[in-house]
Write an enzyme that holds these catalytic residues in place. Sequence first.
Site, PDB file in Angstrom:
ATOM      1  N   ASP A  30       0.796  -1.234   0.000  1.00 30.07           N
ATOM      2  CA  ASP A  30       0.000   0.000   0.000  1.00 30.07           C
ATOM      3  C   ASP A  30       0.827   1.281   0.000  1.00 30.07           C
ATOM      4  OD1 ASP A  30       0.787  -0.411   2.691  1.00 30.07           O
ATOM      5  OD2 ASP A  30      -1.052   0.497   3.484  1.00 30.07           O
ATOM      6  N   ASN A  33       2.850   1.642  -3.225  1.00 25.64           N
ATOM      7  CA  ASN A  33       1.986   2.043  -4.344  1.00 25.64           C
ATOM      8  C   ASN A  33       1.688   3.543  -4.283  1.00 25.64           C
ATOM      9  OD1 ASN A  33       1.896  -0.728  -4.648  1.00 25.64           O
ATOM     10  ND2 ASN A  33      -0.222  -0.936  -3.934  1.00 25.64           N
ATOM     11  N   TYR A  88       3.451 -12.373  -1.597  1.00 27.68           N
ATOM     12  CA  TYR A  88       2.068 -12.821  -1.704  1.00 27.68           C
ATOM     13  C   TYR A  88       1.755 -13.283  -3.119  1.00 27.68           C
ATOM     14  CZ  TYR A  88       0.644  -8.267  -3.690  1.00 27.68           C
ATOM     15  OH  TYR A  88       0.503  -7.153  -4.465  1.00 27.68           O
ATOM     16  N   TYR A 101      -0.469 -15.225   1.605  1.00 28.49           N
ATOM     17  CA  TYR A 101       0.633 -14.367   2.069  1.00 28.49           C
ATOM     18  C   TYR A 101       1.723 -15.167   2.777  1.00 28.49           C
ATOM     19  CZ  TYR A 101      -2.368 -10.314   1.321  1.00 28.49           C
ATOM     20  OH  TYR A 101      -3.157  -9.349   0.759  1.00 28.49           O
ATOM     21  N   ARG A 103       4.470 -13.539   4.934  1.00 28.26           N
ATOM     22  CA  ARG A 103       5.059 -12.258   5.342  1.00 28.26           C
ATOM     23  C   ARG A 103       5.354 -12.206   6.837  1.00 28.26           C
ATOM     24  NH1 ARG A 103       0.001  -8.110   4.590  1.00 28.26           N
ATOM     25  NH2 ARG A 103       1.672  -6.570   4.564  1.00 28.26           N
ATOM     26  N   GLY A 227     -15.348   4.729  -1.976  1.00 29.86           N
ATOM     27  CA  GLY A 227     -15.448   4.021  -3.248  1.00 29.86           C
ATOM     28  C   GLY A 227     -16.103   4.855  -4.340  1.00 29.86           C
ATOM     29  N   ALA A 257      -6.731   1.151  -5.727  1.00 35.60           N
ATOM     30  CA  ALA A 257      -7.567   2.342  -5.948  1.00 35.60           C
ATOM     31  C   ALA A 257      -7.294   3.379  -4.858  1.00 35.60           C
ATOM     32  CB  ALA A 257      -9.046   1.974  -5.957  1.00 35.60           C
ATOM     33  N   ASP A 259      -4.753   3.520  -2.764  1.00 39.33           N
ATOM     34  CA  ASP A 259      -3.342   3.936  -2.730  1.00 39.33           C
ATOM     35  C   ASP A 259      -3.067   4.984  -3.809  1.00 39.33           C
ATOM     36  OD1 ASP A 259      -3.190   1.831  -0.917  1.00 39.33           O
ATOM     37  OD2 ASP A 259      -2.409   0.429  -2.410  1.00 39.33           O
TER      38      ASP A 259
HETATM   39  P1  ADP Z   1      -9.834   1.723  -0.789  1.00 40.71           P
HETATM   40  O1  ADP Z   1      -9.352   1.062  -2.070  1.00 40.71           O
HETATM   41  O2  ADP Z   1      -8.719   2.249   0.047  1.00 40.71           O
HETATM   42  O3  ADP Z   1     -10.866   0.933  -0.036  1.00 40.71           O
HETATM   43  P2  ADP Z   1     -11.956   3.223  -1.979  1.00 40.71           P
HETATM   44  O4  ADP Z   1     -12.598   1.946  -2.397  1.00 40.71           O
HETATM   45  O5  ADP Z   1     -12.774   4.160  -1.209  1.00 40.71           O
HETATM   46  O6  ADP Z   1     -10.572   3.032  -1.247  1.00 40.71           O
HETATM   47  O7  ADP Z   1     -11.486   3.911  -3.331  1.00 40.71           O
HETATM   48  C1  ADP Z   1     -10.575   4.968  -3.365  1.00 40.71           C
HETATM   49  C2  ADP Z   1     -10.947   5.890  -4.509  1.00 40.71           C
HETATM   50  O8  ADP Z   1     -10.962   5.158  -5.731  1.00 40.71           O
HETATM   51  C3  ADP Z   1     -12.331   6.474  -4.376  1.00 40.71           C
HETATM   52  O9  ADP Z   1     -12.311   7.648  -3.610  1.00 40.71           O
HETATM   53  C4  ADP Z   1     -12.700   6.739  -5.827  1.00 40.71           C
HETATM   54  O10 ADP Z   1     -12.115   7.938  -6.288  1.00 40.71           O
HETATM   55  C5  ADP Z   1     -12.033   5.585  -6.543  1.00 40.71           C
HETATM   56  N1  ADP Z   1     -12.976   4.475  -6.736  1.00 40.71           N
HETATM   57  C6  ADP Z   1     -13.066   3.327  -6.019  1.00 40.71           C
HETATM   58  N2  ADP Z   1     -14.022   2.515  -6.515  1.00 40.71           N
HETATM   59  C7  ADP Z   1     -14.559   3.164  -7.588  1.00 40.71           C
HETATM   60  C8  ADP Z   1     -15.573   2.866  -8.562  1.00 40.71           C
HETATM   61  N3  ADP Z   1     -16.270   1.712  -8.544  1.00 40.71           N
HETATM   62  N4  ADP Z   1     -15.824   3.780  -9.525  1.00 40.71           N
HETATM   63  C9  ADP Z   1     -15.137   4.948  -9.595  1.00 40.71           C
HETATM   64  N5  ADP Z   1     -14.169   5.290  -8.716  1.00 40.71           N
HETATM   65  C10 ADP Z   1     -13.878   4.423  -7.724  1.00 40.71           C
END
Ligand code: ADP
Length: 304
Positions: A30, A33, A88, A101, A103, A227, A257, A259
């Site tokens: 993480d 990245n 991993y 994993y 680690r 997300g 995503a 990271d």
């Molecule tokens: P993590 O991967 O740390 O759990 P998130 O899932 O909240 O974090 O995603 C981090 C960022 O990635 C979000 O704020 C958003 O910008 C983008 N993201 C994640 N999932 C999606 C999705 N299905 N569609 C569009 N953007 C996404």
Amino acid sequence: MAGTMLSIGECMVELMQAEGGLLRKSYAGDTFNAAYYAHLFLPIDWSVAYCSAVGTDTVSDEMLAFMAEKGIDTAAVRKIKGRTPGLYMIHLKDGERSFSYWRSASAARLLADDPEHLRRAIEGADLILFSGITLAILAPEAVETLLAELRRAKAAGKRVVFDPNIRPRLWDDAERMRQTLTDGARAASLVMPSFDDEVTHFGDGSIKATIERYKALGVADVVVKDGEKGVTLAFEGSEASHVPATPVERVVDTTSAGDSFNGAFLSRLVTGDTPSESAAFAARIAAGVIGHHGALVDKNKLVD
Ligand code: ADP
């Protein structure tokens, strides 16, 4: 204005199933990245360094060479004889990914065992990033050493960024996990949690509750990632605001995503963009990362 970012944590060897039973090797983690993405988007006068520990074996040398090739300064990576990096494996079955994993004895677990080394690395940085995974792999005394140095950095006015990145499998005790993550947040000036994890492990009933819990610990700024629903920004001195995610046509691989969001967001924030501008940029980059395979996507696939 020139600067140095230091990211602290564990990078692992990644083995992924390829055609014909072959395995493809890469390196990811993480905090690594996030350093990779920050480096992609920071101006040339910013350096990005990684603070971790590896062994003195061939795979450790290869990992360091990989980091250097990606533009990351490895001078703050300790080399410990007799240890080796964690590993991993990604299994793909019917489009679903699962992970194994190795680690538990990784060299990175010793990254904070030399307080002098840690202090030098942190003193040389303007922006510091660490995560709940960084804390999870350390022995309790090493957590204390690291957090003491981070508290010094925060008190000196540096931006200290914490992503709780909650991985219950890495902790033997849920209460110690919550306590240590809370101590981690206290040492930070900016916390960047993922809302679903905070609901599961801290019982937050709303994004507002997550923000208030961190602010009550003395955290100035909070970015709650949710997300595809986007992020909520709560920066000192301004009203909370929401920045939407960038729609993704086809979700290919959500690895990294969060990271990539962290790295891209920080690269803009520290060079003068507002939190909202930084978040809009990071949302575009994270959407691009999700649209491609792998944790570390090439820059030319993310920007024109
Ligand atoms: P993590 O991967 O740390 O759990 P998130 O899932 O909240 O974090 O995603 C981090 C960022 O990635 C979000 O704020 C958003 O910008 C983008 N993201 C994640 N999932 C999606 C999705 N299905 N569609 C569009 N953007 C996404």
